[in-house]
Design a protein around this motif. Structure first.
Motif, mmCIF file in Angstrom:
data_model
loop_
_atom_site.group_PDB
_atom_site.id
_atom_site.type_symbol
_atom_site.label_atom_id
_atom_site.label_comp_id
_atom_site.label_asym_id
_atom_site.label_seq_id
_atom_site.Cartn_x
_atom_site.Cartn_y
_atom_site.Cartn_z
ATOM 1 N N GLN A 5 -21.965 71.256 -45.236
ATOM 2 C CA GLN A 5 -23.050 71.269 -44.265
ATOM 3 C C GLN A 5 -24.372 70.794 -44.863
ATOM 4 N N ARG A 6 -24.426 70.620 -46.176
ATOM 5 C CA ARG A 6 -25.692 70.284 -46.824
ATOM 6 C C ARG A 6 -25.753 68.852 -47.344
ATOM 7 N N VAL A 7 -24.615 68.179 -47.411
ATOM 8 C CA VAL A 7 -24.604 66.895 -48.104
ATOM 9 C C VAL A 7 -25.376 65.798 -47.391
ATOM 10 N N PHE A 8 -25.800 66.031 -46.135
ATOM 11 C CA PHE A 8 -26.624 65.051 -45.444
ATOM 12 C C PHE A 8 -28.109 65.336 -45.592
ATOM 13 N N GLU A 9 -28.454 66.402 -46.304
ATOM 14 C CA GLU A 9 -29.863 66.701 -46.525
ATOM 15 C C GLU A 9 -30.463 65.696 -47.509
ATOM 16 N N ASP A 11 -19.195 67.950 -38.987
ATOM 17 C CA ASP A 11 -20.395 67.163 -39.177
ATOM 18 C C ASP A 11 -20.909 67.423 -40.576
ATOM 19 N N HIS A 12 -21.180 66.326 -41.285
ATOM 20 C CA HIS A 12 -21.284 66.484 -42.719
ATOM 21 C C HIS A 12 -22.525 65.855 -43.282
ATOM 22 N N GLY A 13 -22.572 65.918 -44.560
ATOM 23 C CA GLY A 13 -23.684 65.358 -45.311
ATOM 24 C C GLY A 13 -23.207 64.557 -46.475
ATOM 25 N N GLY A 14 -24.073 64.271 -47.453
ATOM 26 C CA GLY A 14 -23.713 63.284 -48.437
ATOM 27 C C GLY A 14 -23.990 63.615 -49.861
ATOM 28 N N MET A 15 -23.418 62.768 -50.701
ATOM 29 C CA MET A 15 -23.514 62.976 -52.133
ATOM 30 C C MET A 15 -24.359 61.920 -52.815
ATOM 31 N N ALA A 16 -24.699 60.840 -52.100
ATOM 32 C CA ALA A 16 -25.309 59.695 -52.765
ATOM 33 C C ALA A 16 -26.577 60.072 -53.488
#
Length: 401
Positions: A298-302, A396-401
């Protein structure tokens, strides 16, 4: 505003009642309608602090419960009666009620005369959250910019100290170049994110070929593919179309590809697939990398959030790539979904509303999106990792980049 109008109408009603009875609804009835239709929470109190009139919105905001006004509002009303001055008051819930309950309720209490007061309150949760986000964003940007700038200053000093050693000069200047490139990428992505969040007007959407978006994104990721030694496989061309901005879509897909390549061990392939599902074109990027724990999905899109900070620093990641993907999808009326398991890999799926042109959808080209109509689609890794449901089994997710 509503409270002032209520006071005015009450005064008018007293004046008009001495002249003649109006035709149609009485002023009292109009006041009731006005209060009940207001988007603000409105409560009228007498000099004892008892509720005389209130609307449903006041109950929804927590101002009134069981015909009793919030104690903070009652005390403010006593002060207003005593001083005759307007009092601003914070009526935010003292305990979180969960769900979509308001987090920040702000209002004011005004005198109506003869011991009556009106409490007029609004839900300011969105504004409070926006301000908190802005503060966090500024703090994060300051920190992220400080890191490469500080590193470049230290490296420049090292170059000066090693001016007579060509080997050391070359080593330090290479690091300066790397930090400079990282700083440039960070600034570019901050500008892109600011644009997507409304600082600039977005371009008009046009009909875009999905296959062209995939080709352009693969071209952008070519250098990363060569440096990591990881191949990217794709399915057959689909002839699918979407309504969008080609440049933004290519940027979003490139970020997904570079993210997958950065978090995959050498030799583990990454795949790209595309298909039409329920009026949306789904472009999925699948890797067999480190995966993402459920509590982090839930945090990877922050903005600036990184699952593996050490790896992201080593690859020059800014922590903005997937935030950009999320906003590109949202600005196209779509979304991004995530399926991931630690140790197995991840699938990020970009969903964009399809351009359903009747002649195109009637032919075999659209059918080929799911492998029928005589074409054999290249199997993607997503088929072995992601459950076969059309919803992508994603969160619905977030990112690692």
């Amino acid at each position: 505003m509503v409270g002032a109008l209520v006071g005015y109408l009450i005064g008018r009603s007293r004046h008009r009642s001495a002249i003649r009875r109006p035709v149609g609804p009485t002023v009292s009835e109009l006041v009731q309608r006005l209060v009940h239709s207001s988007h603000s929470g409105v409560v009228v109190l007498n000099h004892f602090g008892d509720v005389v009139i209130h609307n449903p919105r006041a109950e929804a905001l927590g101002l009134v419960r069981n015909r009793q006004v919030d104690d903070r509002a009652r005390k403010a009303a006593d002060l207003v009666i005593e001083t005759g001055e307007v009092v601003e008051i914070d009526l935010s819930p003292l305990e979180s009620r969960g769900g979509r309950s308001p987090e920040a309720v702000l209002g004011e209490v005004r005198p109506l005369g003869e011991g009556f007061t009106v409490v007029d309150a609004d839900d300011q949760s969105d504004a409070v959250r926006l301000e908190a986000t802005r503060r966090d964003f500024v703090a994060n940007v300051s920190h992220e910019l400080k890191t490469p700038v500080g590193a470049m200053a230290l490296l420049a000093e090292a170059v000066l100290d090693a001016a007579d050693d060509p080997v050391e000069v070359r080593r330090f200047t290479t690091k300066i170049l790397r930090e400079g490139n990282r700083l440039g990428t960070l600034v570019t992505e901050l500008i892109a994110l600011s644009r997507l969040q409304g600082a600039e007007r977005l371009p008009e959407l046009n009909t875009v070929e999905v296959d062209a978006v995939v080709r352009d994104a693969l071209g952008r990721a070519q250098l990363v593919m060569e440096s990591t030694g990881i191949d990217v496989t794709t399915d057959d061309d689909s002839a699918l179309l979407v309504e969008g901005d080609r440049t933004l879509l290519v940027t979003a897909l490139s970020n997904l590809l570079e993210n997958a390549l950065a978090y995959s061990p050498p030799g583990n392939p990454v795949s790209v697939s595309r298909k039409l599902v329920d009026g949306y074109v789904e472009i999925a990027v699948t890797d067999r990398g480190i995966g993402i724990a459920e509590e982090e999905q839930q945090r990877v899109f922050e903005r600036f959030y990184r699952v593996d900070k050490a790896r992201s620093r080593a690859t020059g990641g800014t922590g903005l790539g997937l935030a950009i993907v999320k906003h590109v999808a949202a600005n196209h009326g779509g979304q991004v979904k995530l399926w991931s398991k630690p140790g197995l890999g991840s699938t990020f799926t970009l969903r964009i509303p399809a351009h359903l042109d009747p002649p195109a959808t009637a032919g075999a080209d659209i059918k080929s999106a799911d492998g029928r109509a005589g074409r054999t689609a290249v199997p993607s890794l997503a088929a072995s990792l992601v459950p076969s449901k059309s919803d992508g089994a994603g969160t619905d997710h977030g990112g690692m980049a």
